[in-house]
Design an enzyme around this catalytic site. Structure first.
Site, mmCIF file in Angstrom:
data_model
loop_
_atom_site.group_PDB
_atom_site.id
_atom_site.type_symbol
_atom_site.label_atom_id
_atom_site.label_comp_id
_atom_site.label_asym_id
_atom_site.label_seq_id
_atom_site.Cartn_x
_atom_site.Cartn_y
_atom_site.Cartn_z
ATOM 1 N N SER A 108 -5.931 -0.099 2.277
ATOM 2 C CA SER A 108 -5.807 1.709 0.725
ATOM 3 C C SER A 108 -4.337 0.990 0.999
ATOM 4 C CB SER A 108 -5.870 2.731 1.855
ATOM 5 O OG SER A 108 -5.397 2.814 2.844
ATOM 6 N N LYS A 109 -3.414 2.054 0.204
ATOM 7 C CA LYS A 109 -2.638 2.244 0.130
ATOM 8 C C LYS A 109 -1.031 2.216 0.983
ATOM 9 C CE LYS A 109 -0.742 2.754 -4.747
ATOM 10 N NZ LYS A 109 -0.701 1.375 -4.606
ATOM 11 N N ARG A 110 -1.360 2.384 1.946
ATOM 12 C CA ARG A 110 -1.173 2.088 3.449
ATOM 13 C C ARG A 110 -0.504 0.934 3.589
ATOM 14 N NH1 ARG A 110 -3.385 3.839 7.690
ATOM 15 N NH2 ARG A 110 -5.721 3.589 6.712
ATOM 16 N N GLY A 155 0.555 -1.521 1.605
ATOM 17 C CA GLY A 155 0.861 -1.669 0.638
ATOM 18 C C GLY A 155 0.455 -1.908 -1.418
#
Ligand code: GLU
Length: 489
Positions: A261-263, A265
């Site tokens: 996920s976005k976390r 990168g």
């Protein structure tokens, strides 16, 4: 070999509700590779039935992403206005009358029925199920309404959705090319909505109709859809259609073992373009996210991926996204690029850094000095910008090299020695400077380092004498003298 005797036709069927992310890109790639490997057809279909979340910006971003990855489709949208292929339209919202036809057929055959439950009633049903620790599913209360009851509800202005009637017992078996047979107990599956109250089809229904009419032979998609597959299989059965072969790809995790996920990168493909990865790197890297050859080959150039790809090499267990490996791989691909192609790839990054294409000395010469070192395209301006800008001495270079005893004298006398030296070229310069060291009784480092720092402002950089040749006599002398002057001051 494929499991089906029909011609290979695969598809990628994105819902345009956001960017193309890493998982979607891998799905696209696998479908494309499989189609190309088997000389089949790759279809792109836009599943835009979510009226609220679908946007044309997403369609644009998805098409751009797939095009950038170099994955061409044989049927589907052309630009934003056109379409190509015998099964057009390839946008689901343009196919509503087609779904209508099969909806009617399902209703007539008794496989579908209108459901008048309101959102509140459905929420309550779910709440109760949770309370009683049952799977939260529709309880079937509109299944057996009489014609009279339906008429009354409609007369009272009640809106209906249409639900598919799932079998009450038995097992739905999905032969999956990656997972083997996956079994679902029908009693645990619910009568799912196939037409929303707003009139549009749901994904599970439209997808089946389209996969059938578009003659899709293999549905290769992420395993988040595995739970939809028994519902879809029952629609195939109800309509008397042969289902495609299914292959559900394993999940992609971040390095910490949670779903990517976005976390972790960048997740959208276009971000990777911005970060300076090459499309060929992305194809190679994504191919290995859940697939491997028996000899675990890592780098596939040219057509090697198409030749090697098969579903048998796909793994069931989750794949882990490893940004370090991706960047290593990009360096490998950049090294393989012809200079002309490297320059084309570097162009937007050089422009963005304010270095124009016609800058002097020619960019091909300066960039080629550093070709071997580049891992990401945005590094390029920083590797060559000292050719094009005033020198800015790094504090480290200033303290360690220029301020070293004797550096000023070295720079001054070297500038004099090189003023008329011919030819001002790599090898000849090296001989000359080495001779200078011997003559003055200096170690090469006492001379080479100050030259580098004076010319570039840094302690590291391209091979010294070729760099001087490319920078040219005029500028080299200016910089040697300017550094000496600063030290004198
Ligand atoms: N529209 C679905 C999605 O974007 C497609 C799923 C499928 O491939 O069937 O997730």
């Amino acid at each position: 070999m494929t499991s089906h005797s029909r011609p290979v036709r695969t598809r990628f069927a994105p819902s345009p509700t956001g960017f193309l992310h890493i998982g979607g890109a891998r799905t696209t790639l696998y479908n494309w590779l499989f189609a190309r490997r088997h000389k089949g057809t790759f279809v792109l279909r836009i599943e835009d039935t979510d009226e609220v979340r679908s946007t044309t910006d997403s369609v644009t971003a998805i098409l751009d992403s797939i095009s950038w990855l170099g994955l061409d489709w044989d049927e589907g949208p052309v630009g934003m206005d056109g379409e190509k292929g015998p099964h057009a339209p390839y946008y689901q919202m343009k196919r509503l009358d087609i779904y209508q036809k099969y909806l009617k057929e399902l209703e007539e055959k008794g496989f579908a029925y209108p459901c008048y439950c309101t959102k509140e009633e459905l929420d309550e049903m779910r709440r109760l199920a949770q309370l009683e620790k049952r799977p939260p599913r529709y309880d079937g209360r509109c299944r057996n309404l009489t014609e009279g009851q339906r008429k009354d509800l409609e007369a009272a202005g009640k809106k209906s959705s249409i639900r598919f009637r799932m079998p009450d017992d038995g097992v739905t078996v999905i032969p999956d090319m990656i997972r083997g047979e996956v079994k679902f107990e029908n009693r645990l599956l619910q009568d799912f909505v196939i037409r929303k109250t707003t009139g549009g089809p749901t994904y599970n229904f439209a997808c089946v109709v389209d996969d059938h009419l578009m003659e899709i032979s293999h549905v290769i998609r992420g395993d988040e859809h595995l739970s939809n597959t028994p519902s879809q299989a029952q629609i195939y059965k109800a309509l008397g259609w042969e289902p495609p072969a299914f292959a559900h790809l394993s999940m992609i995790m971040g390095p910490d073992g949670s779903k990517l996920s976005k976390r972790h990168g960048a997740t959208s493909v276009l971000e990777y373009r911005q970060l300076g990865y090459l499309p060929e790197t992305m194809r190679n890297y994504l191919a290995l996210l859940g697939w491997a050859t028996t000899d675990s080959k890592q780098l596939f150039f040219g057509n090697e991926l198409i030749e090697a790809f098969d579903l048998a090499g796909c793994q069931k267990s989750p794949a882990t996204f490893d940004a370090v490996k991706l960047t290593w791989m990009n360096g490998e691909y950049i090294r393989k690029l012809a200079l002309k192609d490297l320059m084309a790839a570097a162009d937007p990054f050089l422009k963005a850094a304010g270095i124009p294409a016609d800058a002097q000395p020619p960019l091909e010469k300066t960039v080629s000095l550093e070709h071997e070192k580049i891992k990401l395209l945005p590094e390029i301006p920083g590797l060559v910008d000292f050719f094009y800008r005033e020198v800015a001495y790094s504090p480290k270079a200033m303290d360690k090299v220029l301020k070293a005893p004797g550096a000023k004298e070295v720079l001054t006398s070297l500038a004099a020695a090189l003023a008329n030296f011919e030819p001002f070229a790599d090898k000849a310069l090296e001989e000359k400077v080495r001779a200078f060291c011997v003559e003055k009784g200096l170690k090469t480092g006492q001379v080479f380092h100050p030259i580098r720092v004076a010319c570039t402002g840094r302690t590291e950089g391209p091979t010294l004498f070729l760099m001087m040749e490319i920078m040219g006599r005029k500028r080299v002398l200016e910089r040697l003298r300017a550094a000496a002057a600063i030290l004198a001051a």
